[in-house]
Design a protein around this motif. Structure first.
Motif, PDB file in Angstrom:
ATOM      1  N   SER A  26      46.528  85.298  63.542  1.00 56.75           N
ATOM      2  CA  SER A  26      46.783  85.270  64.847  1.00 56.75           C
ATOM      3  C   SER A  26      47.749  86.395  65.477  1.00 56.75           C
ATOM      4  CB  SER A  26      47.426  83.975  65.263  1.00 56.75           C
ATOM      5  OG  SER A  26      48.825  83.695  64.485  1.00 56.75           O
ATOM      6  N   ALA A  27      47.783  86.378  66.626  1.00 56.33           N
ATOM      7  CA  ALA A  27      48.688  87.484  67.358  1.00 56.33           C
ATOM      8  C   ALA A  27      50.114  87.356  66.874  1.00 56.33           C
ATOM      9  CB  ALA A  27      48.731  87.186  68.984  1.00 56.33           C
ATOM     10  N   GLY A  28      50.547  88.470  66.486  1.00 56.58           N
ATOM     11  CA  GLY A  28      52.120  88.366  66.072  1.00 56.58           C
ATOM     12  C   GLY A  28      52.214  88.478  64.232  1.00 56.58           C
ATOM     13  N   SER A  29      51.130  88.050  63.696  1.00 53.76           N
ATOM     14  CA  SER A  29      50.924  88.210  62.463  1.00 53.76           C
ATOM     15  C   SER A  29      50.916  89.758  61.794  1.00 53.76           C
ATOM     16  CB  SER A  29      49.890  87.499  61.661  1.00 53.76           C
ATOM     17  OG  SER A  29      48.674  88.359  62.289  1.00 53.76           O
ATOM     18  N   GLY A 145      48.962  78.841  55.571  1.00 55.02           N
ATOM     19  CA  GLY A 145      47.676  78.282  55.187  1.00 55.02           C
ATOM     20  C   GLY A 145      47.532  77.745  53.792  1.00 55.02           C
ATOM     21  N   ILE A 146      47.142  76.783  53.231  1.00 54.33           N
ATOM     22  CA  ILE A 146      46.872  76.240  51.962  1.00 54.33           C
ATOM     23  C   ILE A 146      46.068  77.395  51.201  1.00 54.33           C
ATOM     24  CG2 ILE A 146      45.606  74.628  50.568  1.00 54.33           C
ATOM     25  CD1 ILE A 146      48.172  73.388  52.059  1.00 54.33           C
ATOM     26  N   GLY A 147      46.694  77.630  50.188  1.00 52.37           N
ATOM     27  CA  GLY A 147      45.940  78.733  49.291  1.00 52.37           C
ATOM     28  C   GLY A 147      46.207  80.357  49.894  1.00 52.37           C
ATOM     29  N   SER A 148      46.965  80.356  50.896  1.00 44.75           N
ATOM     30  CA  SER A 148      47.473  81.639  51.256  1.00 44.75           C
ATOM     31  C   SER A 148      48.469  82.408  50.457  1.00 44.75           C
ATOM     32  CB  SER A 148      48.046  81.738  52.849  1.00 44.75           C
ATOM     33  OG  SER A 148      49.381  81.098  52.722  1.00 44.75           O
ATOM     34  N   LEU A 149      48.707  83.776  50.436  1.00 43.52           N
ATOM     35  CA  LEU A 149      49.666  84.346  49.690  1.00 43.52           C
ATOM     36  C   LEU A 149      51.165  83.769  49.926  1.00 43.52           C
ATOM     37  CD1 LEU A 149      50.029  86.497  47.532  1.00 43.52           C
ATOM     38  CD2 LEU A 149      50.321  88.009  49.331  1.00 43.52           C
ATOM     39  N   GLY A 150      51.408  83.442  50.990  1.00 40.14           N
ATOM     40  CA  GLY A 150      52.673  82.924  51.470  1.00 40.14           C
ATOM     41  C   GLY A 150      53.043  81.546  50.690  1.00 40.14           C
ATOM     42  N   HIS A 151      52.075  80.768  50.744  1.00 39.84           N
ATOM     43  CA  HIS A 151      51.693  79.586  49.792  1.00 39.84           C
ATOM     44  C   HIS A 151      51.981  79.596  48.433  1.00 39.84           C
ATOM     45  CE1 HIS A 151      49.601  75.671  48.821  1.00 39.84           C
ATOM     46  NE2 HIS A 151      51.006  75.469  48.790  1.00 39.84           N
ATOM     47  N   THR A 164      61.471  70.974  43.942  1.00 41.79           N
ATOM     48  CA  THR A 164      60.388  70.503  44.672  1.00 41.79           C
ATOM     49  C   THR A 164      60.658  70.495  46.252  1.00 41.79           C
ATOM     50  OG1 THR A 164      60.059  68.807  42.958  1.00 41.79           O
ATOM     51  CG2 THR A 164      58.908  68.560  44.837  1.00 41.79           C
ATOM     52  N   MET A 165      59.605  71.237  46.829  1.00 41.14           N
ATOM     53  CA  MET A 165      59.749  71.301  48.323  1.00 41.14           C
ATOM     54  C   MET A 165      58.365  70.855  48.882  1.00 41.14           C
ATOM     55  SD  MET A 165      61.798  74.647  49.312  1.00 41.14           S
ATOM     56  CE  MET A 165      60.625  75.815  48.777  1.00 41.14           C
ATOM     57  N   ASN A 166      58.285  70.023  49.922  1.00 41.55           N
ATOM     58  CA  ASN A 166      57.213  69.905  50.766  1.00 41.55           C
ATOM     59  C   ASN A 166      56.352  70.970  51.506  1.00 41.55           C
ATOM     60  OD1 ASN A 166      57.088  67.199  49.718  1.00 41.55           O
ATOM     61  ND2 ASN A 166      58.356  66.596  51.080  1.00 41.55           N
ATOM     62  N   GLN A 167      55.361  71.260  51.289  1.00 42.58           N
ATOM     63  CA  GLN A 167      54.536  72.422  51.962  1.00 42.58           C
ATOM     64  C   GLN A 167      54.111  71.883  53.447  1.00 42.58           C
ATOM     65  OE1 GLN A 167      51.011  73.034  52.454  1.00 42.58           O
ATOM     66  NE2 GLN A 167      50.307  70.952  51.367  1.00 42.58           N
ATOM     67  N   VAL A 168      54.027  72.837  54.076  1.00 41.81           N
ATOM     68  CA  VAL A 168      53.501  72.600  55.519  1.00 41.81           C
ATOM     69  C   VAL A 168      52.575  73.725  56.012  1.00 41.81           C
ATOM     70  CG1 VAL A 168      53.885  71.819  58.000  1.00 41.81           C
ATOM     71  CG2 VAL A 168      55.332  71.096  56.192  1.00 41.81           C
ATOM     72  N   PRO A 169      51.371  73.735  56.091  1.00 42.33           N
ATOM     73  CA  PRO A 169      50.519  74.756  56.519  1.00 42.33           C
ATOM     74  C   PRO A 169      50.428  75.256  57.823  1.00 42.33           C
ATOM     75  CG  PRO A 169      49.304  73.295  55.864  1.00 42.33           C
ATOM     76  CD  PRO A 169      50.627  72.347  55.687  1.00 42.33           C
ATOM     77  N   PHE A 170      50.432  76.217  58.464  1.00 43.26           N
ATOM     78  CA  PHE A 170      50.224  76.803  59.898  1.00 43.26           C
ATOM     79  C   PHE A 170      49.227  77.742  59.962  1.00 43.26           C
ATOM     80  CE2 PHE A 170      54.452  75.155  59.521  1.00 43.26           C
ATOM     81  CZ  PHE A 170      54.703  74.432  60.454  1.00 43.26           C
ATOM     82  N   GLN A 171      48.709  77.728  61.395  1.00 36.78           N
ATOM     83  CA  GLN A 171      47.478  78.676  61.607  1.00 36.78           C
ATOM     84  C   GLN A 171      47.889  80.044  61.611  1.00 36.78           C
ATOM     85  OE1 GLN A 171      44.225  78.373  62.191  1.00 36.78           O
ATOM     86  NE2 GLN A 171      44.188  76.290  61.725  1.00 36.78           N
ATOM     87  N   GLY A 172      49.139  80.370  61.748  1.00 38.07           N
ATOM     88  CA  GLY A 172      49.754  81.667  61.911  1.00 38.07           C
ATOM     89  C   GLY A 172      51.079  81.954  61.829  1.00 38.07           C
ATOM     90  N   ALA A 173      51.700  83.052  62.082  1.00 34.15           N
ATOM     91  CA  ALA A 173      53.128  83.477  62.028  1.00 34.15           C
ATOM     92  C   ALA A 173      53.895  82.711  63.144  1.00 34.15           C
ATOM     93  CB  ALA A 173      53.382  84.825  62.082  1.00 34.15           C
ATOM     94  N   THR A 174      53.206  82.833  64.241  1.00 37.48           N
ATOM     95  CA  THR A 174      53.726  82.171  65.580  1.00 37.48           C
ATOM     96  C   THR A 174      54.084  80.758  65.629  1.00 37.48           C
ATOM     97  OG1 THR A 174      52.695  83.991  66.746  1.00 37.48           O
ATOM     98  CG2 THR A 174      53.595  82.172  68.106  1.00 37.48           C
ATOM     99  N   GLU A 175      53.200  80.127  65.125  1.00 39.08           N
ATOM    100  CA  GLU A 175      53.321  78.435  64.880  1.00 39.08           C
ATOM    101  C   GLU A 175      54.424  78.278  63.902  1.00 39.08           C
ATOM    102  OE1 GLU A 175      49.956  76.255  63.862  1.00 39.08           O
ATOM    103  OE2 GLU A 175      48.666  77.018  65.785  1.00 39.08           O
ATOM    104  N   GLU A 176      54.418  78.949  62.797  1.00 39.13           N
ATOM    105  CA  GLU A 176      55.420  78.706  61.635  1.00 39.13           C
ATOM    106  C   GLU A 176      56.752  78.846  62.082  1.00 39.13           C
ATOM    107  OE1 GLU A 176      55.877  80.378  57.135  1.00 39.13           O
ATOM    108  OE2 GLU A 176      53.970  80.934  58.008  1.00 39.13           O
ATOM    109  N   ILE A 177      57.060  79.975  62.818  1.00 34.01           N
ATOM    110  CA  ILE A 177      58.364  80.477  63.434  1.00 34.01           C
ATOM    111  C   ILE A 177      58.808  79.505  64.314  1.00 34.01           C
ATOM    112  CG2 ILE A 177      59.646  82.049  64.645  1.00 34.01           C
ATOM    113  CD1 ILE A 177      57.705  84.238  63.430  1.00 34.01           C
ATOM    114  N   ALA A 178      57.658  78.935  65.278  1.00 37.71           N
ATOM    115  CA  ALA A 178      58.167  77.884  66.248  1.00 37.71           C
ATOM    116  C   ALA A 178      58.561  76.775  65.673  1.00 37.71           C
ATOM    117  CB  ALA A 178      57.141  77.924  67.169  1.00 37.71           C
ATOM    118  N   ALA A 179      58.122  76.342  64.475  1.00 36.01           N
ATOM    119  CA  ALA A 179      58.312  75.132  63.807  1.00 36.01           C
ATOM    120  C   ALA A 179      59.475  75.133  63.110  1.00 36.01           C
ATOM    121  CB  ALA A 179      57.233  74.822  62.719  1.00 36.01           C
TER     122      ALA A 179
END
Length: 316
Positions: A26-29, A145-151, A164-179
């Motif tokens: 997405s935009a901003g990535s 995203g599940i299986g992304s390099l960030g993951h 142990t941490m719980n993973q939360v996937p996002f569609q892109g950087a903008t959503e992740e930062i907002a969360a």
């Protein structure tokens, strides 16, 4: 005797119309920032504009499927990232991208960073590890995203640190930062360019860089590496440009020549580094060699982190 003149038909020159650049996130990535820098400089060397089109979703597969299926005429390019090699390891993709696409150039080699909100009590890697051990499973981390390099970076960190941490996937950087800023997650794993302005404003702090060296950008240069803090992690996300495999050699040659001019332009390099990405240019041959190395390394990593098993379990 009157001589006759043979007039050859006009040969179309490439490019003679705008070129589309398909972006996998997405935009901003990070990939989007690279595409926008190319768009800014392209007209100077291509004689045609680049049209940037974002196709987020499927951890890049939507973009790369579209690119692999595009007409191989040089009018569809795609931004690649290291996720290019990952999805065929997890799911039955329409294409094997490392076979269906040809790399034209690598532009950046940028490590992922682990970051938190500045106003959180977790201000060092040691703080985070200590908290996670005392409160197993309570920390939530975001990734692209599940299986992304960030993951992969995040799960490698958790495994190496014994937490142990719980993973939360996002569609892109903008959503992740907002969360993160909204307090829905406590940790994010992203490329530094996506959070540079938030670091500059004091809203987000980088706890660690997944690289052997500090970041070049003055705004981000003080962030320590994982290795400096006792965690042996090093992952670079490599953004580049690719085309459909069957693109004619003469078109590919012209593209490589003109992309070389764009990418080696001092203004382009400055634009890339201003986004927080690490500039590292490779030509088509060197990019292809790098693809082979990354494919092997990432194939091993997804097995060791258990991400392959996670994806398989979600399908059942």
């Amino acid at each position: 005797m009157q001589s006759s003149t043979v007039i050859s038909p006009k040969v179309e020159t490439y490019p003679n119309k705008p070129i589309t650049v398909i972006v996998p996130f997405s935009a901003g990535s990070g990939s989007d920032l690279v595409a926008r820098a190319l768009e800014k400089t392209a007209l100077k060397y291509l004689d045609q504009p680049l049209i940037v089109v974002n196709r987020p979703g499927g951890t890049g597969t939507i973009c790369w499927n579209e690119l692999a299926n595009a007409s191989p005429d040089g009018y569809a390019l795609g931004i690649t990232s290291s996720e290019l090699f990952l999805q065929p390891l997890f799911v039955s993709t329409k294409y094997n991208y490392s076979v269906s696409l040809d790399p034209l150039a690598q532009i950046t080699a940028t490590p992922f960073v682990m970051a938190v909100r500045t106003d959180q009590p977790l201000q060092t890697v040691a703080d985070l590890i200590s908290y996670a051990k005392q409160h197993p499973g309570q920390l939530k981390f975001g990734h692209p995203g599940i299986g992304s390099l960030g993951h992969i970076v995040a799960e490698t960190f958790s495994k190496t640190a014994g937490i142990t941490m719980n993973q939360v996937p996002f569609q892109g950087a903008t959503e992740e930062i907002a969360a993160l800023l909204g307090g829905h997650i406590q940790v994010i794993f992203l490329t530094p360019g996506a959070i540079k302005e938030y670091v500059k404003s004091g809203m987000i702090k980088i706890l660690a860089v997944a690289s052997e060296q500090h970041l070049n950008d003055p705004v981000l240069a003080n962030a320590q590496t994982f290795q400096e803090q006792g965690i042996d992690i090093s992952y670079n996300n490599r953004f580049g440009i690719a085309i459909p495999k069957e693109t004619p050699v003469d078109v590919k040659t012209k593209l490589v020549e003109r992309l070389d001019a764009i990418i080696t332009d001092p203004e382009f390099k400055k634009d890339i580094e201003n986004t927080g990405l690490q500039f590292e240019y490779l030509g088509p041959k060197e990019s292809e060699e790098r693809w082979l190395i990354d494919n092997e390394n990432l194939s091993k990593a997804v097995q060791e982190t258990g991400i392959v098993d996670l994806i398989k379990s979600q399908k059942q």
